[in-house]
Design an enzyme around this catalytic site. Structure first.
Site, PDB file in Angstrom:
ATOM      1  N   SER A 111      43.098  33.204  38.950  1.00 12.43           N
ATOM      2  CA  SER A 111      44.329  32.495  39.282  1.00 12.43           C
ATOM      3  C   SER A 111      44.714  31.571  38.135  1.00 12.43           C
ATOM      4  CB  SER A 111      44.133  31.666  40.557  1.00 12.43           C
ATOM      5  OG  SER A 111      45.226  30.795  40.767  1.00 12.43           O
TER       6      SER A 111
ATOM      7  N   TYR B 241      39.702  26.706  46.485  1.00 16.21           N
ATOM      8  CA  TYR B 241      40.126  28.043  46.050  1.00 16.21           C
ATOM      9  C   TYR B 241      39.933  28.216  44.542  1.00 16.21           C
ATOM     10  CZ  TYR B 241      43.377  31.801  44.814  1.00 16.21           C
ATOM     11  OH  TYR B 241      43.953  32.929  44.285  1.00 16.21           O
TER      12      TYR B 241
END
Length: 271
Positions: free
Chosen positions: A163, A176
């Site tokens: 990400s 996350y």
């Protein structure tokens, strides 16, 4: 079997069998876009889905409409208990499918894509949320890859999804992003250990994309969408097709010398 110094996926134009790519979480969002882009490039696709069988079968039909073969297999990735046994059984299912449908023994590439988003501050993140993210994004990737290594041909590819949030920090994504940071480290170790087999391993880090990820906030919240676009050099939010095309490019024969890298596909967010 492809020689160790040839880490390129065979293509139908070479006179070889079409490459078979396994994608986790291929029934929707980025995974669906990856599957369709790879099929358009000439690959057959095996992909997993968690619960939406009808949605998965729609993707199978779309891939077949492109002239390629596809198979959807149900797999629960986020459940920590019994993970290694579950993945061993999944590997057996894949092995049988390869033999019956493709008359081959191995896949050509693995894309570890499946994931979810949890938005919570460090102060508010629960142990249950943390464990779910860990099991799905890090532990699951580690042990599923381990289970599938015997089924990945020498000279093949692994692509792990990370990400943009590992490079820039936005409040609410600490847990996350921490898991995705672990994936980036794991990628380098996989590249080192699998190098003798000619297997290239890379990380792809998407920026903000218009999908249902995180409840579809980037897609459905106009204010957030405008903010992200204003912070992106190319002036818009990413689309699933943007990421699908990057995956197809990274798994193409032309990218065989790219290894142990983190490639960000964000349109230039926060630069």
């Amino acid at each position: 079997m492809t020689s160790l110094d040839s880490n390129t996926l065979p293509t139908p134009s070479d006179g070889a069998t079409a490459p078979v790519v396994l994608i986790t979480g291929g029934s929707r969002g980025l995974g669906r876009s990856m599957a369709l882009a790879l099929a358009a490039q000439g690959s057959d696709v095996v992909f997993t889905y968690r619960s939406q069988q009808a949605q998965a079968q729609e993707v199978v039909q779309q891939i077949e409409a492109l002239g390629r073969r596809a198979l959807a297999i149900e797999l629960e990735l986020g459940q920590g208990q019994g993970m290694t046994a579950r993945f061993a059984a999944f590997a057996d299912t894949v092995r049988e499918a390869l033999a019956q449908r493709w008359q081959v023994a191995q896949i050509d590439a693995l894309v570890n894509n499946a994931g979810i988003g949890v938005h919570a501050s460090v102060a508010d993140t629960t142990e249950e949320q943390f464990d779910l993210l860990f099991n799905l994004h890090l532990k699951g990737v580690f042990f599923l890859t381990q289970a599938l290594l015997p089924l990945l041909r020498d000279g093949g590819r692994i692509l792990n999804l990370s990400s943009g949030l590992t490079r820039f920090a936005l409040p609410g994504y600490a847990a996350y992003a921490s898991m995705k940071g672990g994936i980036e480290v794991l990628t380098r170790y996989l590249a080192k250990e699998l190098g003798p087999r000619g297997i290239a391993v890379n990380t792809l880090a998407p920026g903000a994309i218009e999908t249902d990820f995180g409840g579809g906030a980037v897609r459905d919240n106009p204010e957030l969408n405008r903010f992200v676009a204003s912070q992106t050099a190319l002036g818009r939010v990413g689309l699933p097709e943007d990421i699908g095309q990057v995956v197809a490019a990274l798994l193409s024969p032309a990218s065989g010398w790219v290894n142990a890298q983190r490639i960000e596909a964000s349109g230039g967010m926060f630069i």
